[in-house]
Design a protein around this motif. Structure first.
Motif, short mmCIF file in Angstrom:
data_model
loop_
_atom_site.label_atom_id
_atom_site.label_comp_id
_atom_site.label_asym_id
_atom_site.label_seq_id
_atom_site.Cartn_x
_atom_site.Cartn_y
_atom_site.Cartn_z
N ASP A 1 -19.21 55.94 -37.52
CA ASP A 1 -20.25 55.40 -38.43
C ASP A 1 -21.27 54.78 -37.53
N VAL A 2 -21.66 55.45 -36.59
CA VAL A 2 -22.87 55.30 -35.58
C VAL A 2 -24.09 55.96 -35.79
N GLU A 3 -25.14 55.47 -35.90
CA GLU A 3 -26.47 56.13 -36.02
C GLU A 3 -27.10 57.11 -35.27
N VAL A 4 -26.88 56.45 -33.89
CA VAL A 4 -27.21 57.17 -32.61
C VAL A 4 -26.28 58.34 -32.38
N LYS A 5 -26.61 59.53 -32.41
CA LYS A 5 -25.50 60.70 -32.38
C LYS A 5 -25.10 60.76 -30.93
N SER A 6 -25.69 60.37 -29.84
CA SER A 6 -25.27 60.39 -28.50
C SER A 6 -24.12 59.27 -28.42
N LEU A 7 -24.21 58.41 -29.27
CA LEU A 7 -23.26 57.33 -29.04
C LEU A 7 -22.10 57.53 -30.14
N SER A 8 -21.97 58.32 -30.60
CA SER A 8 -21.31 58.53 -31.90
C SER A 8 -19.82 59.06 -31.50
N GLY A 9 -18.77 58.75 -32.19
CA GLY A 9 -17.29 59.18 -32.02
C GLY A 9 -16.85 59.25 -30.72
#
Length: 552
Positions: free
Chosen positions: A353-361
């Motif tokens: 549930d993270v807005e910045v894709k590079s910090l996601s999952g």
């Protein structure tokens, strides 16, 4: 600097791709055709039948005069090494494994040196002392030296248990054969340790297989984590077109690349919001690389700035036992653990549930990324959760209490050996990437022996270095390079974190929601150590893993 860096990256991409191709091609190039069924004594019927059908499919034998085909794929190799009474058959299979990435057009030794040299140059170009320092700079370990210390410390604690395991197997063979056994052969250890395990615990892992049909395992898997994390998983119909075919998928169906591939959607149970979708592809094919993995195909986003949620898209892949005849695919316990493991990775992405894709999952510290996957394997051992996915494929009955108790009792059998095997990979990986100048120009087999002498026991024969086929380390420009230690690092985290589930209830939705909120949803939006403390309220206890493994 930029042109040199770009050239290094380009060369790494080419050489690691060639390494992976060599492993796959040398694996596919090897086969063993058995003509005498007596040679198959000890093998489970399901393994024999799969080998017979594989032989037929590849033009060997007939229904009247059957042949049996064995390959270096894990689902073919592993049962032979573990169960085959024929010493000759096991030896030939082991010799076949020695051909992977070795000799002729598929030899990987020069490629390994070139990849290590390129990585070392890249690290120095970026201002690091070695590639391991570069790779761990944003990981929990923080440096190659810290990661190597972690492996060395565990080695010292595990070695007595490892030596005790191997000595027990040597003595057991001596006792059963009535002959003096100075050293075991590498094709004997799996077989004799399995015979000893059966005698000690009266437990045959194959007795579990009828309870693990892949369909029931998947249904139970979804049930467990739906309850824990507040989600629903819904299958979608699929269609697979043959090569050269074209057409439109029927309404509501999803196009997939092979008829074995399944497709699912994942929603939040409370809001009904579509969080993500995923493919599942579980059975081996010649065109498919070995092993099991998860990957994301499209990174989603939570609602923000007035925009609706964009769902994630991912996949989980394995090379599990195929259906045989009219029977469904019946899995080994290890294969069940693998499915749970990969689904943990997948949930880490789909519930992000993270807005910045590079910090996601799964874009987290490498030595933290295995926590969500490895903790899932624990649910394969608790009665309350196992009953949700284990049912006899014919009768529907649950695993009998006696069989389940035997499975639990045998859980940590040879755990020192299994532990040391993983440390062996981590040690080899880190030594090569921390101290590459020491090994540069030294033949690979000599390097392997120098690094791993204290991680093995003497045997009658020594195979080529496992580095030749270690795709985790050399089949990608980075991959798990300087990161194989992270499996054990994450096992420390998961053993400790699961202790909270054991205390509060393995299917406790409140604990599960906390894990989703503190770990699975956060990606790399906070430091990994901080995320862990959010869930546990403290730093991890490193001894938790040693206790869980029965080493302490």
């Amino acid at each position: 600097m930029k042109p040199e860096y770009a050239e290094i990256e380009a060369q790494l991409s080419l050489k690691t791709k060639k390494f992976a191709e060599n492993v796959l091609d040398s694996t596919n190039a090897w086969e063993l055709i058995v003509e005498d069924e007596a040679e198959l004594s000890g093998l489970p019927d399901s393994v024999k039948e799969a080998a017979r059908l594989d032989a037929l499919a590849n033009g060997h034998g007939t229904e009247e005069e059957p042949r049996w085909r064995f390959t270096q794929k894990f689902t073919s190799l592993q049962p032979v090494m573990q169960f085959a009474d024929s010493d000759s058959l096991r030896r030939r299979m082991w010799e076949g494994s020695c051909s992977i990435g070795k000799g002729g057009e598929y030899d990987n030794e020069a490629l390994i040196a070139e990849i290590l040299e390129l990585r070392d140059r890249k690290a120095h170009l970026l201002g690091y002392g070695c590639f391991a320092d570069y790779a761990t700079s944003r990981r929990m370990a923080g440096s190659g030296a810290n990661a190597l210390k972690f492996i060395n410390d565990l080695h010292d604690k595990v070695k007595p248990s490892f030596l005790k395991d191997m000595e027990a197997v040597r003595r057991y063979k001596e006792e059963k054969t009535g002959k003096s056994v100075e050293k075991l052969s590498p094709w004997e250890t799996g077989y004799w340790s399995e015979k000893r395990r059966r005698e000690l615990y009266a437990f045959d892992e194959e007795d579990l297989r009828p309870y693990y049909s892949v369909e029931k395992v998947m249904e139970g898997l979804f049930s467990i984590y739906s309850g824990l994390y507040g989600i629903t998983v819904t299958p979608r119909p699929t269609v697979a077109f043959k090569p050269g075919e074209s057409g439109e998928a029927p309404e509501g169906a999803v196009e997939v690349w092979h008829p074995d591939v399944l497709f699912y959607e994942l929603h939040d149970a409370e809001s009904g919001e579509h969080l993500g979708s995923f493919y599942a592809d579980w059975h081996p094919r010649d065109s498919k690389r070995a092993g099991a993995w998860m990957n994301y195909l499209s990174v989603g986003e939570p609602p923000h700035g007035g925009k609706p949620r964009v769902p994630h898209l991912g996949l989980m892949v394995g090379n599990m036992t195929k259906p045989v005849g009219d029977k469904p695919a019946l899995l080994s316990h290890r294969e069940v653990e693998t499915i749970f493991h990969e689904f943990g990775h997948l949930l880490h992405q789909l519930l992000s549930d993270v807005e910045v894709k590079s910090l996601s999952g799964t874009n987290v510290a490498w030595d933290f990324v295995e926590l969500p996957s490895q903790i899932n394997e624990n649910w394969c051992w608790e009665r309350e959760s196992v009953d949700l996915f284990a049912a006899h494929y014919e009768t529907g009955e649950k695993i009998p209490d006696e069989l389940f108790s035997k499975m639990r009792a045998a859980r940590n059998y040879m755990s020192g050996t299994d532990f040391m095997r993983q440390l062996c990979f981590g040690k080899l990986d880190l030594e090569l990437h921390v101290n590459w100048p020491q090994y540069k120009g030294v033949p690979l087999e000599e390097t392997d022996e120098r690094i791993l002498a204290d991680y093995r026991v003497p045997m009658t024969d020594r195979g080529p270095s496992v580095a030749r086929r270690l795709t985790h380390i050399f089949a990608d420009p980075t991959g798990y390079a300087s990161g194989y230690y992270s499996y054990k690092w994450a096992e420390v985290l998961e053993a400790d974190a699961f202790s909270r589930f054991l205390k509060e209830g393995v299917l406790n939705p409140r604990t599960g929601r906390d894990f989703r909120r503190c770990i699975l949803s956060k990606g790399n939006s906070k430091p990994a150590a901080e995320l862990y403390r959010d869930f546990m309220g403290r730093d991890p206890d490193a001894e938790a893993l040693l206790v869980k493994s029965g080493v302490l």
